[in-house]
Design a protein around this motif. Sequence first.
Motif, mmCIF file in Angstrom:
data_model
loop_
_atom_site.group_PDB
_atom_site.id
_atom_site.type_symbol
_atom_site.label_atom_id
_atom_site.label_comp_id
_atom_site.label_asym_id
_atom_site.label_seq_id
_atom_site.Cartn_x
_atom_site.Cartn_y
_atom_site.Cartn_z
ATOM 1 N N MET A 1 24.210 -29.044 72.941
ATOM 2 C CA MET A 1 23.903 -30.169 72.076
ATOM 3 C C MET A 1 24.407 -29.881 70.674
ATOM 4 N N GLY A 2 23.532 -29.522 69.741
ATOM 5 C CA GLY A 2 23.938 -29.284 68.363
ATOM 6 C C GLY A 2 24.323 -27.841 68.115
ATOM 7 N N ILE A 3 24.837 -27.619 66.947
ATOM 8 C CA ILE A 3 25.179 -26.265 66.508
ATOM 9 C C ILE A 3 24.154 -25.871 65.461
ATOM 10 N N ILE A 4 23.534 -24.705 65.634
ATOM 11 C CA ILE A 4 22.529 -24.220 64.699
ATOM 12 C C ILE A 4 23.135 -23.105 63.876
ATOM 13 N N ARG A 5 22.976 -23.221 62.550
ATOM 14 C CA ARG A 5 23.477 -22.159 61.690
ATOM 15 C C ARG A 5 22.611 -22.040 60.448
ATOM 16 N N GLN A 6 22.622 -20.843 59.884
ATOM 17 C CA GLN A 6 21.860 -20.582 58.680
ATOM 18 C C GLN A 6 22.499 -21.300 57.499
ATOM 19 N N LEU A 7 21.663 -21.833 56.640
ATOM 20 C CA LEU A 7 22.116 -22.508 55.427
ATOM 21 C C LEU A 7 21.786 -21.593 54.260
ATOM 22 N N SER A 8 22.796 -21.080 53.589
ATOM 23 C CA SER A 8 22.513 -20.108 52.537
ATOM 24 C C SER A 8 23.296 -20.340 51.254
ATOM 25 N N THR A 9 24.418 -21.023 51.321
ATOM 26 C CA THR A 9 25.167 -21.275 50.090
ATOM 27 C C THR A 9 24.484 -22.402 49.308
ATOM 28 N N GLU A 10 24.785 -22.490 48.035
ATOM 29 C CA GLU A 10 24.190 -23.545 47.217
ATOM 30 C C GLU A 10 24.551 -24.924 47.764
ATOM 31 N N THR A 11 25.777 -25.090 48.214
ATOM 32 C CA THR A 11 26.216 -26.371 48.776
ATOM 33 C C THR A 11 25.420 -26.708 50.033
ATOM 34 N N GLU A 12 25.233 -25.728 50.911
ATOM 35 C CA GLU A 12 24.481 -25.958 52.155
ATOM 36 C C GLU A 12 23.017 -26.288 51.868
ATOM 37 N N VAL A 13 22.428 -25.584 50.928
ATOM 38 C CA VAL A 13 21.026 -25.827 50.576
ATOM 39 C C VAL A 13 20.874 -27.233 49.994
ATOM 40 N N LYS A 14 21.800 -27.625 49.130
ATOM 41 C CA LYS A 14 21.746 -28.974 48.565
ATOM 42 C C LYS A 14 21.947 -30.031 49.650
ATOM 43 N N GLU A 15 22.798 -29.748 50.620
ATOM 44 C CA GLU A 15 22.992 -30.677 51.738
ATOM 45 C C GLU A 15 21.699 -30.817 52.537
ATOM 46 N N ALA A 16 20.971 -29.724 52.700
ATOM 47 C CA ALA A 16 19.715 -29.745 53.450
ATOM 48 C C ALA A 16 18.664 -30.614 52.771
ATOM 49 N N PHE A 17 18.756 -30.752 51.450
ATOM 50 C CA PHE A 17 17.764 -31.542 50.721
ATOM 51 C C PHE A 17 17.712 -32.980 51.205
ATOM 52 N N SER A 18 18.845 -33.549 51.595
ATOM 53 C CA SER A 18 18.859 -34.950 52.038
ATOM 54 C C SER A 18 17.958 -35.166 53.254
#
Length: 143
Positions: A1-18
């Motif tokens: 199904m989906g791909i799971i990955r750690q979010l650690s960069t500032e860009t990824e963390v900001k994307e997670a906020f949405s």
Amino acid sequence: MGIIRQLSTETEVKEAFSVMKQLRPHLTEPLFVSLYEEMQTNGYTLFGCFDDEKLAAVAGFAIQTNLYYGKHVWVYDLVTDEHIRSKGHGKELLSFIESFAVHNNCNCVALSSGLAREDAHRFYEDKMEYRRVSFVFKKDFGK
């Protein structure tokens, strides 16, 4: 199904906020990033489940040890984007966390869920086979 990955960069963390703001609407993006950075010092890790490169679900958790659970994973945050719920992304992400816990020799996965979140409770109990084992009590202090 989906791909799971750690979010650690500032860009990824900001994307997670949405997605995270759907669970934590009181947060602003700068406060979310600041709290994330502070929580990292206590082992907080943020993971995302992606569906066709679109972030579908987010989870924040940490390995902890206490007297009642021993070594365990505490899930602070778990939310699927409201526009694509009930497609298995939350189940996939929580199953990943369970495997992470087993791999790290934890006794269990634990979390708390707000009283009003009845859909989430059905998900945890019916689909993921979690049991209600306690109440969480809180006392706010005026600011």
